[in-house]
Design a protein around this motif. Structure first.
Motif, PDB file in Angstrom:
ATOM      1  N   LEU A  90      -8.189   5.027  -2.628  1.00  0.00           N
ATOM      2  CA  LEU A  90      -7.240   3.933  -2.760  1.00  0.00           C
ATOM      3  C   LEU A  90      -7.731   3.029  -3.880  1.00  0.00           C
ATOM      4  N   ILE A 139      -0.288   5.027   0.799  1.00  0.00           N
ATOM      5  CA  ILE A 139      -1.471   5.788   1.181  1.00  0.00           C
ATOM      6  C   ILE A 139      -1.307   7.294   0.977  1.00  0.00           C
ATOM      7  N   THR A 159       0.830  -1.214   0.000  1.00  0.00           N
ATOM      8  CA  THR A 159       0.000   0.000   0.000  1.00  0.00           C
ATOM      9  C   THR A 159       0.857   1.253   0.000  1.00  0.00           C
ATOM     10  N   SER A 191      -2.882   5.264  -3.591  1.00  0.00           N
ATOM     11  CA  SER A 191      -3.707   6.453  -3.356  1.00  0.00           C
ATOM     12  C   SER A 191      -3.466   7.498  -4.436  1.00  0.00           C
ATOM     13  N   VAL A 234     -10.161   7.301   0.736  1.00  0.00           N
ATOM     14  CA  VAL A 234      -9.206   7.201   1.830  1.00  0.00           C
ATOM     15  C   VAL A 234      -9.818   7.710   3.131  1.00  0.00           C
TER      16      VAL A 234
END
Length: 476
Positions: free
Chosen positions: A243, A196, A194, A230, A285
């Motif tokens: 996301l 973010i 991930t 993101s 998000v």
């Protein structure tokens, strides 16, 4: 950033030419500092919102992932119930030994070995927070703290990636049902990386978005089956970032990770060029940050990110500190036996006692923070408290290992690189933005002060235990 060497194949690793990345900004779980009132307002807005839409239960997926995540797991780990809690716990000592055996090689390669990743999967970390409807555990934060810290005793980079693989499974539970089916329809043992912090751009497409861009410092991405990336919509600047779930075939990895510690995390750069992301593979998000409720989300999913982010990051540091203390203690035992100076002996004893106390204090703080989350009885003030507790715990761990590192002297470093690696890893973790003490302290103080009623001068004069003469010394 450096020049990207194109290979012509999406599912490849490419290398960077030019300056390498030196900053450590891995998987930031919050954007800057949120006051307690902002935390409460964000969560309240989503709790009362009627505009969040999710796919209905039973909705079927039109796409199955092309990877075979199950093939990554050692078959001996899956006999008698794949990834069950009992099986995973029984395999944890093997996971730790494997991580320790490959720790030096992981540092050199700047990525975990396939053997270590297979053991992390077998230990149940990928499925830890995956919803039970997909075969996951919907586990606890206390359980993750214990497991990731234990893995961190063998290798902090393995503990870091394992903790994040678990956390990112929690993130993916925010996808609509159809998107979850894309990820976990075949197995819950899916590794998700991930990024973010928003980067790149998502342009509207007939059934979703076209995603392009570069995302830096994405831990464990070399072994990831999917990436959650993101980005802000090109024409939706006021909507906030989303996301986007991107399968491994649709992104490349740019080798860019050069850091003092956590070298084995392989926190390289993800590169996406024109990937098509359907609507059921994206979510706001802000929902994740606020811990918003939604389809299929259980107690472990609907917690604000600031309540648990620092706790998760501290887990591998706790394990690394234990490793450092054990390594130092073995050296100190022999050093004390060889020493003919009572003063030197007392110095070693004092160092052992003080560093052990700091480590135990950090562990107790983190376990208490995890209990607050797992009971479900947390308050908005606890969100700020947990953030500050994590910064206090990491400061204690840094102090503990710094003391060991200084006291060990040159001889301990001649015979083992373990203490040095633990020292580098813990200090690198402590440098993460989420674990900086001053912003967390300000947010915690704000949460306390905002809950106190203002006292007038007259109330101060009449307050029990304060005399008339003492009130003149009360600061205005």
């Amino acid at each position: 950033m450096g020049e990207l060497v194109r290979s012509g194949i999406k599912n490849t690793v490419v290398r960077a030419k030019g300056p390498s990345l030196l900053r450590h900004d891995v998987d930031l779980l919050a954007f800057g500092s949120m006051t307690s009132s902002a935390i409460k307002r964000s969560r309240t807005n989503y709790m009362s919102s009627q505009k969040i839409t999710h796919a209905l239960p039973g909705e079927k997926s039109m796409h199955r992932p092309s990877f075979d995540a199950a093939s990554r797991v050692n078959p001996t780990l899956t006999e008698g119930g794949s990834g069950s809690s009992g099986t995973a716990a029984a395999r944890l000592p093997v996971t730790v030994r494997t991580a320790a055996a490959h720790a030096s090689a992981a540092e050199s390669a700047r990525r975990l070995s396939r053997e270590t990743v297979g053991q992390l999967t077998g230990a149940g970390l990928a499925r830890h927070f995956v919803p039970r409807r997909w075969g996951g555990e919907e586990g606890t934060f206390g359980g993750l703290l214990a497991t990731a810290a234990t893995v961190g005793e063998g290798c902090a980079s393995a503990g870091w990636c394992g903790a994040l693989f678990a956390a990112h499974g929690r993130f993916a539970a925010y996808l609509p049902a159809r998107g979850q089916d894309d990820l976990w329809g075949r197995t819950p043992d899916v590794l998700i990386a991930t990024a973010i912090r928003p980067a790149g751009e998502a342009r509207p497409a007939p059934d979703g978005w076209t995603l392009s861009g570069e995302w830096h410092c994405v831990s464990g991405v070399d072994h990831a089956d999917w990436a959650l990336l993101s980005a802000r919509g090109a024409e939706e600047r006021d909507a906030g970032p989303r996301l986007y779930a991107v399968p491994r075939a649709d992104f490349a990895v740019l080798e860019s990770w050069r850091s003092l510690g956590l070298r084995g995390t392989g926190s390289h750069t993800v590169v996406v060029t024109g990937a098509q992301v359907p609507r059921h593979r994206a979510f706001p998000v802000a929902e994740l940050m606020a811990g918003a409720p939604g389809f299929g989300r259980q107690k472990c999913h609907t917690v604000p990110s600031q309540l648990v982010g620092g706790l998760i990051f501290c887990a591998p540091a706790l394990g690394a500190a234990r490793n450092a203390l054990d390594t130092w203690s073995r050296w100190a035992k022999h050093a004390a036996q060889r020493s003919h100076s009572q003063g030197a002996d007392r110095s070693l004893h004092r160092t052992l006692a003080r560093s052990t106390t700091d480590l135990d204090a950090a562990r107790l703080l983190l376990e208490d923070a995890a209990r607050r989350v797992d009971t479900g009885n947390w308050t908005e003030q606890d969100v700020a408290r947990n953030s500050y507790v994590a910064t206090t715990a990491i400061d204690l761990l840094v102090k503990s290992v710094d003391r060991l590192f200084r006291t060990g002297g040159v001889h301990i470093h001649e015979n083992s690189d373990v203490l040095e690696r633990c020292w580098r890893d813990i200090n690198t973790i402590a440098d993460h933005a989420v674990l900086r003490s001053e912003p967390a302290a300000l947010i915690y103080a704000d949460s306390i002060f905002s809950g106190l009623r203002d006292s007038s001068p007259a109330q101060l004069h009449s307050a029990p235990g304060i005399s008339a003469s003492e009130t003149s010394r009360v600061p205005a």
